[in-house]
Design an enzyme around this catalytic site. Structure first.
Site, short mmCIF file in Angstrom:
data_model
loop_
_atom_site.label_atom_id
_atom_site.label_comp_id
_atom_site.label_asym_id
_atom_site.label_seq_id
_atom_site.Cartn_x
_atom_site.Cartn_y
_atom_site.Cartn_z
N ARG A 162 0.75 -1.11 0.19
CA ARG A 162 -0.27 0.14 0.25
C ARG A 162 0.70 0.68 -0.49
NH1 ARG A 162 -4.05 -2.49 2.45
NH2 ARG A 162 -6.30 -0.80 1.80
N ARG A 176 -9.81 7.27 4.80
CA ARG A 176 -9.00 6.10 3.53
C ARG A 176 -9.26 6.49 1.93
NH1 ARG A 176 -13.38 0.86 4.68
NH2 ARG A 176 -12.21 0.18 3.55
P1 ADP Z 1 -10.33 -2.41 2.00
O1 ADP Z 1 -10.34 -3.99 1.29
O2 ADP Z 1 -11.66 -2.13 1.98
O3 ADP Z 1 -9.25 -1.54 1.52
P2 ADP Z 1 -8.64 -4.02 3.96
O4 ADP Z 1 -9.09 -4.30 4.28
O5 ADP Z 1 -7.37 -4.35 2.95
O6 ADP Z 1 -9.53 -2.58 3.02
O7 ADP Z 1 -7.68 -2.89 4.95
C1 ADP Z 1 -8.26 -2.23 6.21
C2 ADP Z 1 -7.10 -1.63 6.54
O8 ADP Z 1 -6.15 -2.02 7.75
C3 ADP Z 1 -6.62 0.02 6.43
O9 ADP Z 1 -7.02 0.55 5.99
C4 ADP Z 1 -5.39 -0.09 7.27
O10 ADP Z 1 -5.68 0.73 8.01
C5 ADP Z 1 -5.25 -1.78 7.46
N1 ADP Z 1 -4.39 -2.70 6.60
C6 ADP Z 1 -4.32 -3.83 6.53
N2 ADP Z 1 -3.53 -3.54 5.08
C7 ADP Z 1 -2.13 -2.58 5.45
C8 ADP Z 1 -0.92 -2.22 4.98
N3 ADP Z 1 -0.66 -2.97 3.57
N4 ADP Z 1 -0.45 -1.26 5.45
C9 ADP Z 1 -0.94 -0.46 6.24
N5 ADP Z 1 -2.59 -0.67 6.88
C10 ADP Z 1 -2.28 -1.76 5.74
#
Ligand code: ADP
Ligand code: ADP
Length: 224
Positions: free
Chosen positions: A91, A174
């Site tokens: 990310r 987000r």
């Molecule tokens: P979505 O699929 O709705 O984008 P995720 O389930 O992937 O959401 O992620 C939910 C939350 O978990 C993010 O908003 C962040 O806080 C955290 N997160 C997930 N993956 C990462 C990552 N690779 N780096 C940093 N934070 C992460």
């Protein structure tokens, strides 16, 4: 080498988890979702969960050093030896660089990065109606993919919930975080010749058939 090492990239709510469910079944890939891993840690109240929850609830990213170690461990496990499907990682550019270095060290490489795109207003519609089974991770939508009985999972009868970070106030942050920190990865992977773009607006089956076509081509190229 016939490893299929794939990344699903895209804004929150674009449909990464929905596509991943089908991809992992058809291509027998472990679905490695950092969001699911973090939510599990929060539910189990582990040290990682305690640390991550304040970031997640505010819609911010957890720090790179926390997530990178977790992810590298997951792709080093035996079930990911012949391929993996990453969802929600990388990310940030430092996360992408850490992944690249780690794969190179063990003589592996990425097969492709699948970017699913959708406009912000569609994302807000999708996220506000998203409901999930907290046990299995199964994803529904109140209008676009409703369960047979409202609020109940079709498979195991669990009560569906709305994610804490799917509330409108958090979604806006987000999206801003995505545009600022994650969107630059599209250029990063484009330069590496790995990026494949998909319009996430059509129905899930249509999006899937296009992704599937691209993967079939990538697999063919690997064997030549
Ligand atoms: P979505 O699929 O709705 O984008 P995720 O389930 O992937 O959401 O992620 C939910 C939350 O978990 C993010 O908003 C962040 O806080 C955290 N997160 C997930 N993956 C990462 C990552 N690779 N780096 C940093 N934070 C992460
Ligand atoms: P992501 O993992 O990228 O955050 P999800 O796969 O969880 O996204 O999808 C977000 C919401 O949108 C879910 O409620 C899902 O049912 C719904 N959804 C996913 N793909 C589509 C689509 N192509 N059309 C309409 N709704 C969709």
């Amino acid at each position: 080498m016939s490893e299929l090492n794939l990344i699903l990239l895209g804004p929150p709510g674009a449909g990464k988890g929905t596509q991943a469910e089908q991809l992992r079944t058809e291509f027998e890939l472990p679905h490695i979702s950092t969001g699911d891993m973090l939510r599990q840690a929060v539910a189990e109240q582990t040290e990682l969960g305690e640390l991550a929850s304040s970031y997640m609830d505010a819609g911010n990213l957890v720090p790179d050093d926390v997530i990178i170690g977790l992810l590298l461990q997951a792709i080093g496990r035996s079930d990911a030896r012949d391929g993996f499907l990453l969802d929600g990682f990388p990310r940030t550019i430092p996360q992408a660089e850490a992944l690249g270095v780690d794969l190179e060290k063990v003589g592996r490489k990425l097969t492709g990065v699948l970017l699913i795109e959708a406009p912000d207003e569609e994302i807000v519609r999708r996220i506000s109606g998203r409901r999930v089974n907290p046990k299995s991770g199964q994803i529904y939508h109140v209008d676009f993919d409703p369960p047979k009985v409202e609020g109940i999972d079709d498979v195991d009868g669990s009560e569906l919930v709305q994610r804490e970070d799917d509330k409108p106030e958090t979604v806006r942050n987000r999206l801003a975080v995505y545009h600022e920190q994650t969107a630059p990865l599209a250029d990063y992977y484009e330069h590496l010749g790995l990026l494949h773009r998909f319009d996430g607006s059509p129905a899930p089956a249509e999006v899937y058939s296009r992704i599937r076509g691209t993967i079939a081509t990538l697999k063919l190229e690997e064997t030549i």
